[in-house]
Write a protein that holds these residues in place. Structure first.
Motif, short mmCIF file in Angstrom:
data_model
loop_
_atom_site.label_atom_id
_atom_site.label_comp_id
_atom_site.label_asym_id
_atom_site.label_seq_id
_atom_site.Cartn_x
_atom_site.Cartn_y
_atom_site.Cartn_z
N PHE A 182 44.20 25.77 15.21
CA PHE A 182 43.68 27.11 15.49
C PHE A 182 44.02 27.50 16.93
CE2 PHE A 182 40.59 27.04 11.93
CZ PHE A 182 40.48 25.67 11.72
N SER A 207 41.15 20.77 13.65
CA SER A 207 40.22 20.19 12.68
C SER A 207 41.04 19.18 11.89
CB SER A 207 39.65 21.26 11.76
OG SER A 207 38.78 20.68 10.82
N TYR A 252 27.47 18.47 15.18
CA TYR A 252 27.83 19.33 14.06
C TYR A 252 26.88 19.04 12.90
CZ TYR A 252 30.99 19.81 9.88
OH TYR A 252 31.56 20.05 8.66
N PHE A 267 27.81 24.17 14.79
CA PHE A 267 28.46 23.32 15.80
C PHE A 267 27.89 23.64 17.18
CE2 PHE A 267 32.23 22.01 13.25
CZ PHE A 267 32.13 22.91 12.21
N ASN A 322 35.57 16.90 9.51
CA ASN A 322 35.90 18.31 9.72
C ASN A 322 35.34 18.88 11.01
OD1 ASN A 322 37.34 18.36 7.35
ND2 ASN A 322 35.70 19.28 6.15
N LYS A 323 35.01 18.03 11.98
CA LYS A 323 34.61 18.59 13.27
C LYS A 323 35.84 19.26 13.90
CE LYS A 323 35.48 14.72 16.42
NZ LYS A 323 34.87 13.68 17.27
N VAL A 324 35.59 20.23 14.75
CA VAL A 324 36.67 20.98 15.41
C VAL A 324 36.67 20.64 16.89
CG1 VAL A 324 37.65 23.27 15.82
CG2 VAL A 324 36.35 22.84 13.72
N VAL A 325 37.77 20.11 17.37
CA VAL A 325 37.88 19.77 18.79
C VAL A 325 38.84 20.76 19.47
CG1 VAL A 325 37.31 17.36 18.48
CG2 VAL A 325 39.69 18.06 18.38
N PHE A 326 38.52 21.06 20.72
CA PHE A 326 39.26 22.05 21.47
C PHE A 326 39.98 21.42 22.66
CE2 PHE A 326 37.85 26.25 19.90
CZ PHE A 326 36.86 25.85 19.03
N LEU A 364 36.18 23.30 26.19
CA LEU A 364 35.13 23.29 25.16
C LEU A 364 34.99 21.86 24.62
CD1 LEU A 364 35.88 26.55 23.13
CD2 LEU A 364 33.74 25.99 24.26
N SER A 417 37.60 22.36 6.75
CA SER A 417 38.48 22.23 7.90
C SER A 417 39.27 23.50 8.20
CB SER A 417 39.46 21.08 7.69
OG SER A 417 40.26 21.32 6.54
N GLY A 423 31.77 24.62 6.41
CA GLY A 423 32.20 23.48 7.19
C GLY A 423 33.52 22.88 6.73
N LYS A 469 45.48 30.72 12.76
CA LYS A 469 45.30 29.34 12.31
C LYS A 469 46.40 28.96 11.33
CE LYS A 469 42.26 30.53 8.41
NZ LYS A 469 40.95 30.28 7.75
N PHE A 487 33.23 19.21 22.30
CA PHE A 487 32.43 19.08 21.09
C PHE A 487 31.22 18.19 21.37
CE2 PHE A 487 31.46 18.67 16.67
CZ PHE A 487 31.06 17.35 16.49
N TYR A 516 28.84 23.14 21.34
CA TYR A 516 29.87 22.81 22.33
C TYR A 516 29.33 23.04 23.73
CZ TYR A 516 33.25 22.92 18.51
OH TYR A 516 33.94 22.66 17.35
N PHE A 551 44.51 20.79 10.79
CA PHE A 551 44.41 22.24 10.70
C PHE A 551 44.30 22.72 12.13
CE2 PHE A 551 43.80 24.98 6.97
CZ PHE A 551 43.91 26.21 7.60
N SER A 559 39.65 15.55 11.44
CA SER A 559 38.97 14.29 11.16
C SER A 559 38.38 14.30 9.75
CB SER A 559 37.86 14.06 12.17
OG SER A 559 36.78 14.92 11.89
#
Lengths: 112, 115
Positions: free
Chosen positions: A34, A93, B48, B33, A98-102, B43, B100, B98, A49, B45, B35, A32, A95
């Protein structure tokens, strides 16, 4: 692990010109994607998104298409305005948690 | 709705001191979350929570960083023995459950300066 790559640190354009900010990602899960925008001294906020392959999504004149074949989600606008000057982050997102990495972000500077 | 609230907005600590950062998520949001924002890394991570339980702390430096969410209305990020390289803006974000596909709502961050 999941990762996002934004290749441009700074993009400088004259208003009225088109822009494309690059974003590629890596994940072994269903992604997903964004785009978040952060104006000076403000919090990041969602711009758009998508999780649908090959479908264009649009918001506030910006648009992006998720291409799973190339793992890309580039942000585009046909005519930038002075108010578009900001920091743009691509995020993933993907994983199992559902963690969100930037990504590292791209600063867009629009000149008069 | 006041949005995500982070306190303090600015914190200055001496090297080796402890820093505790606070986050109040949007009421009704169950995912929080953390960051770290720097110019070089963007940013990053950190960790969470969902329904107060830690879900993923894969971004947390293991030795000096810890995070907790003792109740649904606040979370804390604690940095022990702060070092100059910890200087950054620490951002907290919340989302409804939470999933996705959910947008994150960010606070304005805490700018930590370690002298």
């Amino acid at each position: 692990g999941d990762s996002v790559t934004q290749t441009e640190g700074l993009v400088t354009l004259t208003k009225g010109l088109p822009v494309m900010l690059n974003c590629t990602y890596q994940t072994t899960y269903s992604p997903f994607l964004f785009w978040y925008v952060q104006h000076l001294n403000e919090a990041p906020k969602l711009l758009l998104k998508s999780s649908t392959d090959n479908k264009r999504t649009e918001h506030q004149g910006f648009y992006a298409t998720l291409h799973k074949s190339s793992s890309s989600f580039h942000l585009q606008k046909s005519s930038v305005q002075l108010s578009d000057s900001a920091l743009y982050f691509c995020a993933l997102s993907g994983s199992n948690t559902n963690k969100v990495v930037f990504g590292t972000g791209t600063r867009l500077q629009v000149l008069p | 709705n006041a949005g995500v609230i982070q306190t303090p907005r600015h914190k200055v600590t001496g090297k080796g001191q402890e820093a505790t950062l606070w986050c109040e998520p949007i009421s009704g949001h169950s995912a929080v979350f953390w960051y770290r924002q720097t110019i070089v890394q963007g940013l990053e991570f950190l960790t969470y929570f969902r329904n107060q339980a830690p879900i993923d702390d894969s971004g947390m430096p293991k030795e000096r960083f810890s995070a907790q969410m003792p109740n649904q209305s606040h979370s804390t990020l604690k940095i022990q023995s702060t070092q100059p390289q910890d200087s950054a803006v620490y951002l907290c974000a919340s989302s409804l459950v939470g999933f996705s596909n959910e947008r994150l709502f960010f606070g304005h961050g805490t700018k930590l300066s370690v002298l």
